[in-house]
Design a protein around this motif. Structure first.
Motif, PDB file in Angstrom:
ATOM      1  N   LYS A   7      16.016   1.654   0.317  1.00 23.70           N
ATOM      2  CA  LYS A   7      14.966   2.479   0.943  1.00 23.70           C
ATOM      3  C   LYS A   7      13.796   1.575   1.302  1.00 23.70           C
ATOM      4  O   LYS A   7      13.288   0.838   0.447  1.00 23.70           O
ATOM      5  N   CYS A   9      10.108   1.752   2.323  1.00 25.86           N
ATOM      6  CA  CYS A   9       9.080   2.797   2.241  1.00 25.86           C
ATOM      7  C   CYS A   9       7.761   2.349   2.865  1.00 25.86           C
ATOM      8  O   CYS A   9       7.546   1.167   3.108  1.00 25.86           O
ATOM      9  N   SER A  35      -3.416   7.067   0.795  1.00 23.15           N
ATOM     10  CA  SER A  35      -2.925   5.685   0.643  1.00 23.15           C
ATOM     11  C   SER A  35      -3.342   4.901   1.874  1.00 23.15           C
ATOM     12  O   SER A  35      -3.636   5.474   2.925  1.00 23.15           O
ATOM     13  N   ARG A  37      -1.256   3.554   3.420  1.00 16.06           N
ATOM     14  CA  ARG A  37      -0.060   3.729   4.256  1.00 16.06           C
ATOM     15  C   ARG A  37       0.127   5.167   4.750  1.00 16.06           C
ATOM     16  O   ARG A  37       1.185   5.519   5.259  1.00 16.06           O
ATOM     17  N   GLN A  83      10.103  13.226  -1.736  1.00 12.62           N
ATOM     18  CA  GLN A  83       9.859  12.408  -2.938  1.00 12.62           C
ATOM     19  C   GLN A  83       8.483  12.778  -3.492  1.00 12.62           C
ATOM     20  O   GLN A  83       7.471  12.636  -2.808  1.00 12.62           O
ATOM     21  N   ASP A 131       9.080   3.680 -10.981  1.00 17.03           N
ATOM     22  CA  ASP A 131       8.081   2.772 -10.405  1.00 17.03           C
ATOM     23  C   ASP A 131       7.168   2.255 -11.520  1.00 17.03           C
ATOM     24  O   ASP A 131       7.094   2.851 -12.606  1.00 17.03           O
ATOM     25  N   GLY A 140       3.142   2.196  -4.535  1.00 21.16           N
ATOM     26  CA  GLY A 140       2.875   1.219  -3.480  1.00 21.16           C
ATOM     27  C   GLY A 140       1.960   0.104  -3.935  1.00 21.16           C
ATOM     28  O   GLY A 140       1.209  -0.460  -3.143  1.00 21.16           O
ATOM     29  N   GLY A 142       2.879  -2.860  -5.435  1.00 24.51           N
ATOM     30  CA  GLY A 142       3.422  -4.218  -5.406  1.00 24.51           C
ATOM     31  C   GLY A 142       3.598  -4.817  -6.797  1.00 24.51           C
ATOM     32  O   GLY A 142       3.838  -6.014  -6.923  1.00 24.51           O
ATOM     33  N   GLY A 168       8.789  -0.782  -7.141  1.00 22.27           N
ATOM     34  CA  GLY A 168       7.665  -1.509  -7.735  1.00 22.27           C
ATOM     35  C   GLY A 168       7.776  -3.012  -7.581  1.00 22.27           C
ATOM     36  O   GLY A 168       8.487  -3.661  -8.345  1.00 22.27           O
ATOM     37  N   GLY A 169       7.090  -3.538  -6.591  1.00 22.80           N
ATOM     38  CA  GLY A 169       6.954  -4.989  -6.466  1.00 22.80           C
ATOM     39  C   GLY A 169       8.220  -5.745  -6.141  1.00 22.80           C
ATOM     40  O   GLY A 169       8.329  -6.938  -6.454  1.00 22.80           O
ATOM     41  N   ASP A 187      14.036   0.463  -3.861  1.00 22.50           N
ATOM     42  CA  ASP A 187      12.981   1.008  -3.015  1.00 22.50           C
ATOM     43  C   ASP A 187      11.899  -0.060  -2.816  1.00 22.50           C
ATOM     44  O   ASP A 187      11.330  -0.545  -3.792  1.00 22.50           O
ATOM     45  N   SER A 189       8.415  -1.491  -0.617  1.00 25.90           N
ATOM     46  CA  SER A 189       7.338  -1.242   0.345  1.00 25.90           C
ATOM     47  C   SER A 189       6.512  -2.509   0.564  1.00 25.90           C
ATOM     48  O   SER A 189       6.694  -3.221   1.542  1.00 25.90           O
ATOM     49  N   SER A 190       5.602  -2.837  -0.383  1.00 23.51           N
ATOM     50  CA  SER A 190       4.715  -4.015  -0.207  1.00 23.51           C
ATOM     51  C   SER A 190       5.480  -5.308   0.035  1.00 23.51           C
ATOM     52  O   SER A 190       4.990  -6.181   0.760  1.00 23.51           O
TER      53      SER A 190
HETATM   54  O1  LIG Z   1       3.175   3.110  -0.731  1.00 23.80           O
HETATM   55  C1  LIG Z   1       2.173   3.794  -1.040  1.00 23.80           C
HETATM   56  O2  LIG Z   1       1.067   3.537  -0.571  1.00 23.80           O
HETATM   57  C2  LIG Z   1       2.312   4.930  -2.000  1.00 23.80           C
HETATM   58  C3  LIG Z   1       1.228   5.752  -2.220  1.00 23.80           C
HETATM   59  C4  LIG Z   1       1.326   6.826  -3.071  1.00 23.80           C
HETATM   60  C5  LIG Z   1       2.518   7.098  -3.725  1.00 23.80           C
HETATM   61  C6  LIG Z   1       3.621   6.280  -3.524  1.00 23.80           C
HETATM   62  C7  LIG Z   1       3.528   5.187  -2.676  1.00 23.80           C
HETATM   63  N1  LIG Z   1       4.595   4.347  -2.483  1.00 23.80           N
HETATM   64  C8  LIG Z   1       5.769   4.334  -3.306  1.00 23.80           C
HETATM   65  O3  LIG Z   1       5.696   3.281  -4.280  1.00 23.80           O
HETATM   66  C9  LIG Z   1       6.918   2.531  -4.254  1.00 23.80           C
HETATM   67  C10 LIG Z   1       6.677   1.107  -4.721  1.00 23.80           C
HETATM   68  O4  LIG Z   1       5.940   0.392  -3.780  1.00 23.80           O
HETATM   69  P1  LIG Z   1       5.824  -1.206  -3.773  1.00 23.80           P
HETATM   70  O5  LIG Z   1       7.135  -1.756  -3.273  1.00 23.80           O
HETATM   71  O6  LIG Z   1       5.475  -1.664  -5.139  1.00 23.80           O
HETATM   72  O7  LIG Z   1       4.726  -1.465  -2.786  1.00 23.80           O
HETATM   73  C11 LIG Z   1       7.303   2.623  -2.782  1.00 23.80           C
HETATM   74  O8  LIG Z   1       8.573   2.265  -2.532  1.00 23.80           O
HETATM   75  C12 LIG Z   1       6.972   4.070  -2.479  1.00 23.80           C
HETATM   76  O9  LIG Z   1       8.064   4.906  -2.868  1.00 23.80           O
END
Ligand SMILES: O=C(O)c1ccccc1N[C@@H]1O[C@H](COP(=O)(O)O)[C@@H](O)[C@H]1O
Length: 218
Positions: A7, A9, A35, A37, A83, A131, A140, A142, A168-169, A187, A189-190
């Motif tokens: 995923k 995100c 956020s 994002r 989610q 997470d 989100g 990181g 998470g990160g 999953d 994102s950052s």
């Molecule tokens: O990404 C965001 O800004 C966010 C805000 C509020 C709730 C969830 C959010 N993101 C989720 O957090 C995971 C982990 O993120 P990261 O990879 O550590 O940056 C991400 O995959 C989202 O599901």
């Protein structure tokens, strides 16, 4: 070894979606919570006209949202999964599931009570996103958590027959370590962002690491 579900995100622009849309990801996530994002449903609706996402499922991320807030998004977009990434109760998750008749995942922070929470939420949620627990942030961030606990989360999810994503990160630099633990879903994102945008080079490196791991584990 089979490839885990991936995923990507926190897509926050047409450019992000153009990039992740052509990836091999299974799910694309959009943040409808406070956020950096955050996206608006009407903007996403326009972007989706320009992006091929037929081979992917769309995940809408909410934090402690009311039913009517979720409804506004669901009315505009072809969301496959909701989610819930806040402190929603089991009852609230059940209400969301009942109301929207869609797959609902509960994000749970990693802490000493996560396994107990998984059992508690199993009656309502279809899956879990585990997470990192970071003060004053829902997600989100990181930040990674102690992955030595990942095998116990995988086992618990298997026992209750639920989807499981580790979040998470996660980055191109550490994803192989996580892949070695065989989570069913990952999953990110950052870890694929640079200067507030999804980054093509990081995404390519991430996919290379996943492909490399899958090919050497066969
Ligand atoms: O990404 C965001 O800004 C966010 C805000 C509020 C709730 C969830 C959010 N993101 C989720 O957090 C995971 C982990 O993120 P990261 O990879 O550590 O940056 C991400 O995959 C989202 O599901």
């Amino acid at each position: 070894m089979s490839k885990p579900l991936i995923k990507l995100c926190g897509n926050r622009s047409l450019e992000d979606l153009k990039l992740t849309g052509k990836s091999k990801a299974d799910y694309l996530g959009l943040i409808f919570a406070e956020s950096k994002r955050t996206v608006e449903a009407l903007d996403v609706k326009e972007w989706l006209k320009e992006v091929e996402t037929e081979d992917k499922q769309l995940v809408a991320i909410f934090v402690n949202a009311r039913l009517n807030e979720i409804e506004q998004v669901m009315n505009e977009l072809p969301i496959d999964v909701i989610q819930c990434h806040g402190s929603e109760t089991v009852k609230e998750i059940a209400e969301i599931k009942h109301h929207f008749k869609r797959e609902v995942w509960k994000a749970l922070p990693h802490y000493e009570g996560t396994l107990t929470d998984m059992k508690l939420y199993a009656e309502a949620a279809d899956g879990f996103v585990i997470d990192s627990k970071v003060k004053e942030a829902f997600g989100g961030t990181g930040q990674t958590f102690d992955w030595s606990k990942v095998p116990s989360y995988i086992q618990a999810a298997e026992e209750i027959n639920k989807t499981l994503f580790i979040a998470g990160g996660i980055t191109p630099g550490n994803i192989e370590q996580l892949l070695g633990l065989h989570p069913p879903g990952i999953d990110i994102s950052s870890g694929i962002e640079q200067n507030g945008k999804k980054d093509e080079a990081l995404l390519t490196r991430l996919e290379e690491r996943v492909n490399h791991h899958v090919s050497v584990s066969r």
